[in-house]
Design a protein around this motif. Structure first.
Motif, PDB file in Angstrom:
ATOM      1  N   HIS A 212       8.133  41.136  78.141  1.00 26.88           N
ATOM      2  CA  HIS A 212       7.824  40.452  76.888  1.00 26.88           C
ATOM      3  C   HIS A 212       8.445  41.223  75.728  1.00 26.88           C
ATOM      4  O   HIS A 212       8.035  42.340  75.441  1.00 26.88           O
ATOM      5  CB  HIS A 212       6.317  40.336  76.678  1.00 26.88           C
TER       6      HIS A 212
ATOM      7  N   THR B 137       8.733  39.782  72.511  1.00 29.87           N
ATOM      8  CA  THR B 137       7.754  39.411  71.488  1.00 29.87           C
ATOM      9  C   THR B 137       6.714  38.548  72.173  1.00 29.87           C
ATOM     10  O   THR B 137       6.818  38.258  73.365  1.00 29.87           O
ATOM     11  CB  THR B 137       8.408  38.633  70.322  1.00 29.87           C
ATOM     12  N   GLU B 138       5.736  38.119  71.415  1.00 32.57           N
ATOM     13  CA  GLU B 138       4.674  37.316  72.018  1.00 32.57           C
ATOM     14  C   GLU B 138       5.188  36.001  72.604  1.00 32.57           C
ATOM     15  O   GLU B 138       4.658  35.507  73.589  1.00 32.57           O
ATOM     16  CB  GLU B 138       3.587  37.040  70.980  1.00 32.57           C
ATOM     17  N   ASP B 139       6.236  35.436  72.011  1.00 35.95           N
ATOM     18  CA  ASP B 139       6.748  34.146  72.491  1.00 35.95           C
ATOM     19  C   ASP B 139       8.147  34.234  73.089  1.00 35.95           C
ATOM     20  O   ASP B 139       8.766  33.218  73.361  1.00 35.95           O
ATOM     21  CB  ASP B 139       6.722  33.113  71.355  1.00 35.95           C
ATOM     22  N   LYS B 140       8.658  35.437  73.333  1.00 37.85           N
ATOM     23  CA  LYS B 140      10.012  35.598  73.876  1.00 37.85           C
ATOM     24  C   LYS B 140      10.006  36.608  75.017  1.00 37.85           C
ATOM     25  O   LYS B 140       9.490  37.719  74.870  1.00 37.85           O
ATOM     26  CB  LYS B 140      10.960  36.074  72.762  1.00 37.85           C
ATOM     27  N   ASP B 141      10.562  36.210  76.168  1.00 37.45           N
ATOM     28  CA  ASP B 141      10.697  37.091  77.317  1.00 37.45           C
ATOM     29  C   ASP B 141      12.162  37.413  77.522  1.00 37.45           C
ATOM     30  O   ASP B 141      13.031  36.562  77.332  1.00 37.45           O
ATOM     31  CB  ASP B 141      10.146  36.428  78.580  1.00 37.45           C
TER      32      ASP B 141
ATOM     33  N   TYR C  49      -0.178  31.880  87.905  1.00 37.71           N
ATOM     34  CA  TYR C  49      -0.491  32.741  86.766  1.00 37.71           C
ATOM     35  C   TYR C  49      -0.655  34.221  87.113  1.00 37.71           C
ATOM     36  O   TYR C  49      -0.529  35.064  86.227  1.00 37.71           O
ATOM     37  CB  TYR C  49      -1.735  32.231  86.035  1.00 37.71           C
TER      38      TYR C  49
END
Length: 101
Positions: A85, A87-91, A41
């Motif tokens: 990043h 968006t919050e859910d797309k890298d 992480y």
């Protein structure tokens, strides 16, 4: 006169040795898991390439390991491949083509 140790006392010592060894294994496993999570992480992270935008270097479905620490000490240089990043859910995985200025 010879000293006699009851069988139950000898068995208890053997059991304690086994418990100590099991406890050492549990501790080693817990330390390994904590280190793996810290590394995963905070230092290195795997990402999957999706799409053809990086073709010839990276192909759709390729897995890359990203070093998260290096850019704390310096800015990305032209030619390096970075993950950011979008968006919050797309890298996104892209190549740096220029720096500021």
């Amino acid at each position: 006169m010879s000293e006699f140790t009851p069988r139950s006392a000898r068995h208890g010592r053997r059991r304690r040795r086994g418990n100590d060894e099991a406890w050492e294994w549990v501790q080693a496993l817990a330390i390994a898991i904590v280190l793996a999570l810290i590394i995963r992480y905070f230092i290195f992270s795997p990402f999957s390439v999706s799409g053809p935008s990086m073709l010839s270097t990276l192909h759709n479905g390729d897995l890359v390991i990203v070093n998260k620490v290096v850019y704390l000490f310096r800015d990305p240089k032209p030619g390096e491949v970075v993950v950011f990043h979008a968006t919050e859910d797309k890298d996104y995985i892209k190549r740096v083509i220029a720096g500021p200025g």
